[in-house]
Design an enzyme around this catalytic site. Structure first.
Site, mmCIF file in Angstrom:
data_model
loop_
_atom_site.group_PDB
_atom_site.id
_atom_site.type_symbol
_atom_site.label_atom_id
_atom_site.label_comp_id
_atom_site.label_asym_id
_atom_site.label_seq_id
_atom_site.Cartn_x
_atom_site.Cartn_y
_atom_site.Cartn_z
ATOM 1 N N LYS A 198 0.870 -1.188 0.000
ATOM 2 C CA LYS A 198 0.000 0.000 0.000
ATOM 3 C C LYS A 198 0.898 1.226 0.000
ATOM 4 O O LYS A 198 2.023 1.187 0.486
ATOM 5 C CB LYS A 198 -0.863 0.000 1.274
ATOM 6 C CG LYS A 198 -2.102 0.849 1.180
ATOM 7 C CD LYS A 198 -3.308 0.026 0.800
ATOM 8 C CE LYS A 198 -4.582 0.843 0.792
ATOM 9 N NZ LYS A 198 -5.759 -0.001 0.599
ATOM 10 N N GLY B 49 -21.319 6.253 6.574
ATOM 11 C CA GLY B 49 -20.572 6.804 5.451
ATOM 12 C C GLY B 49 -21.273 6.412 4.170
ATOM 13 O O GLY B 49 -21.508 5.222 3.939
ATOM 14 N N VAL B 50 -21.673 7.402 3.365
ATOM 15 C CA VAL B 50 -22.289 7.066 2.070
ATOM 16 C C VAL B 50 -21.463 7.670 0.941
ATOM 17 O O VAL B 50 -21.928 8.462 0.145
ATOM 18 C CB VAL B 50 -23.786 7.478 1.942
ATOM 19 C CG1 VAL B 50 -24.689 6.308 2.203
ATOM 20 C CG2 VAL B 50 -24.167 8.642 2.831
ATOM 21 N N ASN C 119 -18.216 6.704 -2.060
ATOM 22 C CA ASN C 119 -18.195 5.988 -3.351
ATOM 23 C C ASN C 119 -18.714 4.554 -3.248
ATOM 24 O O ASN C 119 -19.515 4.124 -4.064
ATOM 25 C CB ASN C 119 -16.758 5.949 -3.881
ATOM 26 C CG ASN C 119 -16.324 7.316 -4.354
ATOM 27 O OD1 ASN C 119 -17.087 8.021 -4.999
ATOM 28 N ND2 ASN C 119 -15.116 7.705 -4.004
ATOM 29 N N VAL C 120 -18.232 3.817 -2.252
ATOM 30 C CA VAL C 120 -18.656 2.420 -2.131
ATOM 31 C C VAL C 120 -20.086 2.351 -1.596
ATOM 32 O O VAL C 120 -20.963 1.688 -2.168
ATOM 33 C CB VAL C 120 -17.713 1.623 -1.199
ATOM 34 C CG1 VAL C 120 -18.240 0.202 -1.006
ATOM 35 C CG2 VAL C 120 -16.300 1.584 -1.762
ATOM 36 N N ALA C 121 -20.339 3.043 -0.491
ATOM 37 C CA ALA C 121 -21.616 2.861 0.198
ATOM 38 C C ALA C 121 -22.804 3.393 -0.605
ATOM 39 O O ALA C 121 -23.913 2.871 -0.484
ATOM 40 C CB ALA C 121 -21.563 3.503 1.573
ATOM 41 N N TYR C 122 -22.578 4.399 -1.431
ATOM 42 C CA TYR C 122 -23.687 4.879 -2.271
ATOM 43 C C TYR C 122 -24.175 3.727 -3.164
ATOM 44 O O TYR C 122 -25.373 3.473 -3.286
ATOM 45 C CB TYR C 122 -23.234 6.075 -3.128
ATOM 46 C CG TYR C 122 -24.227 6.426 -4.205
ATOM 47 C CD1 TYR C 122 -25.415 7.085 -3.876
ATOM 48 C CD2 TYR C 122 -24.003 6.067 -5.529
ATOM 49 C CE1 TYR C 122 -26.359 7.366 -4.864
ATOM 50 C CE2 TYR C 122 -24.934 6.356 -6.510
ATOM 51 C CZ TYR C 122 -26.109 7.002 -6.177
ATOM 52 O OH TYR C 122 -27.036 7.280 -7.148
HETATM 53 N N1 LIG Z 1 -13.265 2.247 -2.904
HETATM 54 C C1 LIG Z 1 -13.006 0.954 -2.873
HETATM 55 O O1 LIG Z 1 -13.080 0.250 -3.903
HETATM 56 C C2 LIG Z 1 -12.677 0.306 -1.558
HETATM 57 C C3 LIG Z 1 -12.229 -1.028 -1.565
HETATM 58 C C4 LIG Z 1 -12.001 -1.642 -0.335
HETATM 59 C C5 LIG Z 1 -12.153 -0.937 0.838
HETATM 60 N N2 LIG Z 1 -12.566 0.366 0.807
HETATM 61 C C6 LIG Z 1 -12.744 1.056 2.070
HETATM 62 O O2 LIG Z 1 -14.112 1.415 2.200
HETATM 63 C C7 LIG Z 1 -14.238 2.663 2.874
HETATM 64 C C8 LIG Z 1 -14.999 3.644 2.011
HETATM 65 O O3 LIG Z 1 -14.310 3.824 0.806
HETATM 66 P P1 LIG Z 1 -14.835 4.852 -0.294
HETATM 67 O O4 LIG Z 1 -14.009 4.643 -1.491
HETATM 68 O O5 LIG Z 1 -16.313 4.787 -0.379
HETATM 69 O O6 LIG Z 1 -14.411 6.213 0.387
HETATM 70 P P2 LIG Z 1 -15.140 7.644 0.284
HETATM 71 O O7 LIG Z 1 -14.135 8.611 0.785
HETATM 72 O O8 LIG Z 1 -15.761 7.841 -1.044
HETATM 73 O O9 LIG Z 1 -16.338 7.485 1.331
HETATM 74 C C9 LIG Z 1 -16.184 7.539 2.698
HETATM 75 C C10 LIG Z 1 -17.330 8.382 3.243
HETATM 76 O O10 LIG Z 1 -17.257 8.346 4.675
HETATM 77 C C11 LIG Z 1 -17.573 9.653 5.138
HETATM 78 N N3 LIG Z 1 -17.050 9.822 6.497
HETATM 79 C C12 LIG Z 1 -15.794 10.140 6.891
HETATM 80 N N4 LIG Z 1 -15.732 10.213 8.224
HETATM 81 C C13 LIG Z 1 -16.974 9.913 8.693
HETATM 82 C C14 LIG Z 1 -17.545 9.801 9.975
HETATM 83 N N5 LIG Z 1 -16.853 10.034 11.085
HETATM 84 N N6 LIG Z 1 -18.856 9.452 10.079
HETATM 85 C C15 LIG Z 1 -19.596 9.232 8.977
HETATM 86 N N7 LIG Z 1 -19.104 9.341 7.731
HETATM 87 C C16 LIG Z 1 -17.815 9.671 7.590
HETATM 88 C C17 LIG Z 1 -16.954 10.585 4.116
HETATM 89 O O11 LIG Z 1 -17.554 11.872 4.184
HETATM 90 C C18 LIG Z 1 -17.260 9.840 2.820
HETATM 91 O O12 LIG Z 1 -18.497 10.235 2.266
HETATM 92 C C19 LIG Z 1 -12.803 3.102 3.198
HETATM 93 O O13 LIG Z 1 -12.482 2.649 4.493
HETATM 94 C C20 LIG Z 1 -11.970 2.338 2.178
HETATM 95 O O14 LIG Z 1 -10.658 2.106 2.625
HETATM 96 C C21 LIG Z 1 -12.833 0.993 -0.369
HETATM 97 C C1 LIG Z 2 -8.749 -1.152 -5.401
HETATM 98 C C2 LIG Z 2 -7.824 -1.737 -4.452
HETATM 99 C C3 LIG Z 2 -6.548 -2.072 -5.092
HETATM 100 C C4 LIG Z 2 -7.572 -1.047 -3.202
HETATM 101 C C5 LIG Z 2 -8.771 -0.785 -2.348
HETATM 102 N N1 LIG Z 2 -8.719 0.579 -1.932
HETATM 103 C C6 LIG Z 2 -8.768 -1.734 -1.167
HETATM 104 O O1 LIG Z 2 -8.565 -1.342 -0.044
HETATM 105 O O2 LIG Z 2 -9.022 -2.906 -1.359
#
Ligand SMILES: NC(=O)c1ccc[n+]([C@@H]2O[C@H](COP(=O)([O-])OP(=O)(O)OC[C@H]3O[C@@H](n4cnc5c(N)ncnc54)[C@H](O)[C@@H]3O)[C@@H](O)[C@H]2O)c1
Ligand SMILES: CC(C)C[C@H](N)C(=O)O
Length: 364
Positions: free
Chosen positions: A80, A180-181, A183-186
């Site tokens: 990472k 948290g809503v 990128n993923v959660a939406y």
């Molecule tokens: N994007 C991916 O493909 C992916 C893959 C694996 C894991 N993850 C993990 O999933 C999580 C979300 O990723 P993402 O890409 O959606 O990120 P993101 O930044 O798009 O979304 C995170 C959301 O959480 C909100 N947030 C931050 N602090 C908060 C709090 N205290 N209370 C409530 N909401 C809060 C932010 O405002 C944001 O909207 C992260 O922990 C990331 O490491 C993401």
């Molecule tokens: C897309 C992935 C390579 C990385 C992702 N952010 C994860 O934590 O899994």
């Protein structure tokens, strides 16, 4: 922090500090383990309170990727990067290109992708300098933004965990608290809404909350209220360390299944929720959809093949629950066991050197 002591304790292979004065790049690339293959893991850009906090985050997240990739059945190790800076203010083209040159210098030991604070556009800039980057634009025949695929994997894994807790994997009528809503959660909320679940959401970003309320009929609560709401499933999708001494007594859910990395503040918190009878879907098993999707680029991206592999997250959660029951251990330990056993098996089966011209790095 005594860095070498820490590296030795958790068996890290390499840490690279990258500094580029002109662009302001300050990055730490951590490579945890390359037994299964090159280390693949995203790049996080964040404003850290201290350099030590940034190093710790890079190390912790890199080890998580070793386990995630191993548990997902990928032939990839774990690594990472963290870039120190504010993703809203401090990005520039030179920064990501300088970073791309550092990655190129590692000659394939590390492959990057998106993480919190970085985007497909950033990956495209890195790609100007190196091929060791995934999650680049579909225009390059690549997989693009991994978040919707991560969300689909979380949705499937949540269903498997629900089956254990409720005797059915249907989420219709279930109340799900989503923290948290982004990128993923939406995208997760969309799947849950389509299946007829009732959503309770929170976010520090009010616009993100409003969108979920309008599009999915979600009920909104304040960020510190999400732990204690009446719900069947709690889905942490924002930050790590949210399952801790303060939050556990508030949790009413029977299932914890969400996208966030490193959800347990400490392993003891995994033991506590296990004793409470909560079905916990280990974070790195359920959120592997994104890395499975970007990893497919290494074979020449094929969306259908990638989604087929993402479907296996359902089975992987079932497998973890089965190991936990068989061995009488919490699911987080069962997941570690599953990943460690695969790494060990592969380490032992590689006792002979054989040149392999079809290694994934030769196919790009
Ligand atoms: N994007 C991916 O493909 C992916 C893959 C694996 C894991 N993850 C993990 O999933 C999580 C979300 O990723 P993402 O890409 O959606 O990120 P993101 O930044 O798009 O979304 C995170 C959301 O959480 C909100 N947030 C931050 N602090 C908060 C709090 N205290 N209370 C409530 N909401 C809060 C932010 O405002 C944001 O909207 C992260 O922990 C990331 O490491 C993401
Ligand atoms: C897309 C992935 C390579 C990385 C992702 N952010 C994860 O934590 O899994």
């Amino acid at each position: 922090m005594e860095i070498f002591k820490y590296l030795e304790q958790y068996d890290y292979e390499q840490v690279v500090f990258c500094q580029d004065k002109q662009s302001g790049l300050k990055a730490i690339i951590a490579i945890h383990d390359t037994t299964l293959g090159p280390a693949l893991g995203g790049t996080r850009m964040w404003t850290y309170a201290s350099e030590e906090a940034a190093i710790e985050d890079a190390l912790r997240l890199a080890k998580g990727m070793t386990y995630k990739n191993a548990a997902a059945g990928l032939n990839l190790g774990g690594g990472k990067t963290v870039i120190i800076g504010d993703p809203r203010k401090d990005k520039n083209e030179e920064m990501f290109r300088a970073f791309g040159r550092y990655i190129q210098g590692l000659n394939g030991r590390y492959i990057t992708a998106e993480d919190v604070g970085t985007t497909v556009a950033d990956m495209d800039l890195i790609h100007e300098e190196t091929d060791y980057v995934t999650g680049i634009s579909p225009a390059f025949g690549s997989s693009g933004n991994p978040s919707p695929v991560t969300a689909y994997g979380v949705y499937r894994g949540m269903k498997a965990a629900a089956k254990e807790a409720f005797g059915t994997d249907s989420l219709e009528g279930k109340t799900i608290a989503v923290q948290g809503v982004g990128n993923v959660a939406y995208n997760l909320c969309r799947h849950l809404h389509e299946e007829g679940a009732q959503l309770i959401v929170t976010d520090i970003n009010k616009e993100a909350v409003q969108r979920a309320v309008e599009e999915f009929g979600a009920k909104a609560v304040e960020p510190d209220e999400i732990y204690s709401v009446d719900c069947d499933i709690y889905a942490p999708c924002a930050l790590g360390a949210v399952i801790n001494d303060e939050t556990i007594p508030q949790i009413k859910a029977k299932v914890i299944a969400g996208a966030a990395n490193n959800q347990l503040k400490d392993t003891k918190h995994g033991d506590i929720i296990h004793e409470m009878g909560i079905v916990y879907a280990p974070d790195y098993v359920i959120n592997a959809g994104g890395v499975i999707n970007v990893a497919d680029e290494l074979y020449g991206y094929n969306a259908e093949r990638a989604m087929k592999k993402v479907e296996t997250i359902y089975n992987n959660i079932e497998k973890v629950i089965e190991i936990a029951k068989r061995d009488g251990i919490p699911t987080y330990k069962a997941a570690d066991r599953m990943a460690e056993e695969r790494i060990e098996r592969m380490r032992n089966s590689r006792s002979q050197f054989l040149q392999n011209g079809h290694h994934i790095l030769s196919r790009r």
